[in-house]
Scaffold this motif. Structure first.
Motif, short mmCIF file in Angstrom:
data_model
loop_
_atom_site.label_atom_id
_atom_site.label_comp_id
_atom_site.label_asym_id
_atom_site.label_seq_id
_atom_site.Cartn_x
_atom_site.Cartn_y
_atom_site.Cartn_z
N MET A 1 -9.04 12.48 -5.80
CA MET A 1 -8.67 12.82 -4.42
C MET A 1 -9.17 11.77 -3.43
O MET A 1 -8.49 11.45 -2.47
CB MET A 1 -9.18 14.22 -4.06
N GLN A 2 -10.35 11.22 -3.68
CA GLN A 2 -10.87 10.16 -2.82
C GLN A 2 -10.05 8.87 -2.99
O GLN A 2 -9.81 8.16 -2.03
CB GLN A 2 -12.35 9.90 -3.09
N ALA A 3 -9.61 8.61 -4.23
CA ALA A 3 -8.76 7.44 -4.48
C ALA A 3 -7.43 7.60 -3.74
O ALA A 3 -6.93 6.64 -3.13
CB ALA A 3 -8.52 7.25 -5.98
N MET A 4 -6.87 8.80 -3.77
CA MET A 4 -5.61 9.07 -3.06
C MET A 4 -5.83 8.89 -1.55
O MET A 4 -4.98 8.32 -0.85
CB MET A 4 -5.12 10.50 -3.34
N ALA B 1 -2.39 2.55 3.44
CA ALA B 1 -0.96 2.56 3.80
C ALA B 1 -0.77 2.79 5.30
O ALA B 1 0.09 2.17 5.93
CB ALA B 1 -0.23 3.64 3.00
N LYS B 2 -1.59 3.67 5.89
CA LYS B 2 -1.49 3.95 7.33
C LYS B 2 -1.87 2.75 8.17
O LYS B 2 -1.39 2.57 9.28
CB LYS B 2 -2.37 5.15 7.70
N PRO C 1 0.82 -1.22 0.00
CA PRO C 1 0.00 0.00 0.00
C PRO C 1 0.85 1.28 0.00
O PRO C 1 0.50 2.27 -0.64
CB PRO C 1 -0.82 -0.12 1.28
N THR C 2 1.98 1.25 0.70
CA THR C 2 2.84 2.44 0.74
C THR C 2 3.42 2.75 -0.63
O THR C 2 3.54 3.92 -1.01
CB THR C 2 3.98 2.23 1.75
N THR C 3 3.77 1.74 -1.39
CA THR C 3 4.30 1.94 -2.75
C THR C 3 3.23 2.56 -3.63
O THR C 3 3.51 3.47 -4.41
CB THR C 3 4.79 0.61 -3.35
N THR C 4 2.00 2.06 -3.50
CA THR C 4 0.90 2.60 -4.30
C THR C 4 0.69 4.08 -4.02
O THR C 4 0.53 4.88 -4.94
CB THR C 4 -0.41 1.81 -4.00
N VAL C 5 0.73 4.47 -2.75
CA VAL C 5 0.58 5.88 -2.39
C VAL C 5 1.68 6.72 -3.01
O VAL C 5 1.43 7.79 -3.56
CB VAL C 5 0.56 6.06 -0.85
#
Length: 194
Positions: A107-110, A117-118, A71-75
């Protein structure tokens, strides 16, 4: 409304621009932006007819699955795309910025990607020990690479930032005390994130 195919029409500037606006960004940021723009310029045809925000959202979801991104990579990838499109005139001749912040969908996807990620438990890498670093240095035949590895370890730095150091940024020090003379080193990082 722009469609996904818009991304395939972009052409990066050939020569690096040395204007004042470009100097506001770290070299690593520019490189990340160009990498993500090159990937988006090869956007598969299945996304071409979608509105740009939906095309990007679906592209990153599919890439996450295909490449098994955390998830962190995706962000990070989504944030790089967001920033690169916002600064598009720096990278593409005669192009306006694409302000994805105006899209509720994007923005909602982000926000959803950041939330995911959190919620991920941290995976902090174990710090290298001196014996591991010494082994790596002994195995490396190129002196400049050996010095970069050593400097990164000694300064708790980032490898990319250490590569931006100039000889004048590193000063050897010597200090006398009742216990004797102690040798040291002062390093000034002027560029990068360290």
């Amino acid at each position: 409304v722009a469609q996904g195919r818009f991304l395939t029409t972009l052409k990066l500037k050939k020569d690096p621009v040395q204007d004042l606006a470009s100097r506001a960004l770290a070299k690593s940021t520019v490189m990340s932006h160009k990498r993500i723009l090159r990937a988006l310029m090869r956007l598969p045809e299945k996304y071409w007819e979608l509105p740009l925000d939906r095309a990007l959202e679906q592209y990153f979801l599919d890439e996450k699955v295909a490449k098994r991104w955390l998830p962190t990579t995706t962000v990070v990838k989504m944030a790089n795309a967001h920033g690169a499109l916002r600064l598009l005139p720096l990278y593409v001749e005669n192009e306006l910025p694409v302000l994805m912040k105006e899209s509720v969908i994007w923005m909602q996807a982000m926000k959803a990607a950041a939330k995911s990620a959190k919620q991920m438990p941290p995976r902090q890498p174990t710090a290298a020990t001196w014996s591991e670093v010494a082994t790596a240095i002994k195995a490396e035949p190129v002196v400049s690479i050996r010095m970069a590895v050593l400097m990164t370890w000694l300064t708790f730095g980032r490898g990319g930032d250490v590569l931006l150091l100039k000889p004048s940024d590193v000063v050897m020090t010597s200090k006398e005390s009742a216990e004797g003379v102690s040798e040291g080193m002062a390093v000034s990082f002027w560029k990068g994130k360290t």
